[in-house]
Design a protein around this motif. Structure first.
Motif, mmCIF file in Angstrom:
data_model
loop_
_atom_site.group_PDB
_atom_site.id
_atom_site.type_symbol
_atom_site.label_atom_id
_atom_site.label_comp_id
_atom_site.label_asym_id
_atom_site.label_seq_id
_atom_site.Cartn_x
_atom_site.Cartn_y
_atom_site.Cartn_z
ATOM 1 N N GLU A 229 36.191 109.588 24.827
ATOM 2 C CA GLU A 229 37.594 109.984 24.726
ATOM 3 C C GLU A 229 38.201 109.310 23.494
ATOM 4 O O GLU A 229 38.944 108.336 23.599
ATOM 5 N N ARG B 167 40.540 110.052 21.412
ATOM 6 C CA ARG B 167 42.006 110.028 21.281
ATOM 7 C C ARG B 167 42.575 108.785 21.968
ATOM 8 O O ARG B 167 43.381 108.057 21.396
ATOM 9 N N GLN B 168 42.159 108.563 23.215
ATOM 10 C CA GLN B 168 42.658 107.424 23.961
ATOM 11 C C GLN B 168 42.150 106.108 23.372
ATOM 12 O O GLN B 168 42.881 105.115 23.281
ATOM 13 N N ALA C 109 44.092 105.321 20.269
ATOM 14 C CA ALA C 109 45.461 104.949 20.622
ATOM 15 C C ALA C 109 45.520 103.523 21.171
ATOM 16 O O ALA C 109 46.514 102.810 20.967
ATOM 17 N N ASN C 110 44.474 103.094 21.872
ATOM 18 C CA ASN C 110 44.446 101.760 22.478
ATOM 19 C C ASN C 110 43.886 100.692 21.544
ATOM 20 O O ASN C 110 43.787 99.532 21.934
#
Length: 487
Positions: free
Chosen positions: A88, A90-91, A94-95
């Motif tokens: 994942e 994208r996540q 972002a994190n």
């Protein structure tokens, strides 16, 4: 031809396709060309990597253009690579708890200036972590002897402009394949910096030359100043001045305009540039600036130092002439360079696409900093001891621009309109008249008194008649402005 040489040749064609797609507003073609560019850069990095994987000698790596990373940079790329491999992404992105170190950002900006002549000449500032920037738009400030009156204080302070560096967004897309992630931090750094540099350079150069001012910089070809009418955020184009010879007469007349700011203050002229389309550079500008001597070698005929900068983003038949340092451009990265996962643009299926946002702003520091030229009838330089008949050039006794300080002319200025009115409460205003043809003579009178172009006129109470006479050969045209001073 080696593989790397072939890739360099391919890159030239790809950049041409990119510029053509942008000029035609071809979104699909632009995406394809940008994907080709990223792929070209990737193949170049992979070709080097095949030879250098396992090499530990830092001197050898540096000689091949592999930048040595700091511990912070290495840590950043290692964490980015892990996040990009995640199921994942994208996540994971972002994190991510790290941001691009400022040293990487500075390296990109340094390479931008080193590899692109226009960016190396203008007042280009890496505005990392800044949201406001103060620029001196007058170009000349002096201390004042005696009492500092309110009026003088206002004049001095009016030369400074605060710029919002977060106003415009410039995005660079980063298509990254898994093969690139497997090469390690040094090669990932090289790829990301190269793609960022090319993406930002294209957007910056287009904005600096042609930017409308709406969600992008104000370009050199645009009118700026207090009395400019901005429609929907878009600044109007400058009317081009016809240049037929690159000699000391016509270039001297143009440079004299640059030597005075729009407030009538004299200034030194330095760092002159002329931006032209590459096709015009070879077909028009080189023949106009070189001649064959008796010794069989070509000599440069430019009367003073002017750097000619070819740019595919300059329209054919047109040119920009001015002082490079009189254009301000500031650029920084959002959130110190945080990457974002992107699905806005579809690239190849085996690539994941990310983007990094740049924020910045740019503008000419005053309206007299740059002139737009029409070079469609530029004539070759001639050096022969014989009688010649110069090619006939149409006479033009019109103005391309007329300004009286920041006063509003009624009606709005148009070259074919010869009669205007304006009102003022000021004691003086600077009159600036720009001829449509560089060789034309401009004569300005206030009543019966003649004044120099780009200098201040003194008003009497009531109506003042200003006449601007333009002469080009046998052609003559007179513009009249009635300036009414209210007590």
């Amino acid at each position: 031809m080696t593989n790397l040489d072939a890739l360099k040749q391919d890159k030239i064609v790809i950049l041409q396709n990119l510029q053509k797609a942008a000029a035609c507003n071809d979104q699909e073609g632009f995406v394809q060309a940008f994907n080709d560019l990223a792929g070209n850069i990737e193949q170049s990095v992979l070709a080097d990597a095949k030879e250098l994987i396992g090499e530990t000698d830092r001197a050898v790596l540096a000689q091949r253009g592999i930048r040595m990373l700091t511990s912070d940079e290495r840590n950043y790329y290692q964490k980015v690579a892990v996040a990009m491999r995640d199921k994942e992404p994208r996540q994971a992105i972002a994190n991510l708890d790290v941001v691009m170190p400022e040293t990487i950002v500075n390296a990109v900006f340094e390479e931008l200036q080193a590899n692109h002549p226009l960016l190396s000449k203008i007042d280009f500032v890496a505005a990392t972590a800044l949201t406001k920037w103060l620029t001196n738009t007058n170009g000349l400030q002096m201390a004042i002897w005696g009492e500092l009156t309110d009026e003088i204080t206002k004049e001095l302070s009016s030369g400074f402009k605060e710029t919002d560096m977060t106003q415009n967004k410039l995005s660079a897309y980063l298509p990254i394949s898994l093969a690139m992630l497997d090469l390690g931090p040094e090669f990932l750094d090289r790829y990301i910096r190269a793609v960022m540099m090319e993406a930002f350079a294209f957007g910056l150069e287009n904005g600096i030359i042609n930017g409308t001012g709406k969600n992008q910089p104000i370009g050199m070809i645009k009118q700026v100043g207090e009395n400019v009418t901005v429609t929907g955020g878009v600044y109007p184009d400058k009317e081009p001045i016809k240049l037929t010879r690159m000699d000391n007469v016509q270039l001297g007349a143009l440079t004299a305009i640059l030597a005075t700011n729009e407030k009538g203050m004299d200034r030194m002229v330095s760092g002159l540039i002329m931006i032209v389309n590459p096709g015009d550079y070879y077909a028009k500008v080189l023949p106009a600036t070189q001649f064959l001597t008796n010794a069989g070698v070509y000599a440069n005929t430019l009367p003073y130092a002017i750097e000619i900068i070819p740019s595919p983003l300059m329209k054919k038949g047109k040119a920009v002439y001015g002082m490079a340092s009189r254009y301000f451009m500031g650029l920084g990265l959002s959130e110190q360079g945080k990457l974002e996962y992107s699905d806005e643009v579809r690239f190849l299926q085996d690539q994941r696409v990310y983007k990094i946002k740049g924020y910045g702003n740019g503008f000419p520091k005053d309206n007299n900093s740059f002139l737009c030229l029409d070079i469609s009838e530029l004539q070759p330089a001639v050096y022969r001891v014989e009688n010649i008949t110069p090619e006939a050039v149409a006479e033009n006794a019109e103005l391309s621009d007329l300004r009286i300080g920041s006063l509003s002319l009624t009606p709005a200025f148009a070259a074919e309109t010869t009669t205007y009115t304006a009102t003022t409460s000021n004691a003086t205003n600077v009159i600036s008249a720009v001829p449509a043809k560089a060789s034309a003579e401009v004569i300005i009178k206030v009543g019966e008194d003649e004044i120099a172009n780009n200098t201040a006129a003194t008003w009497s109470d009531g109506a003042n008649t200003v006449t601007i006479t333009v002469k080009d050969g046998e052609a003559t045209k007179t513009y009249t402005v009635t300036v009414t001073k209210n007590a």
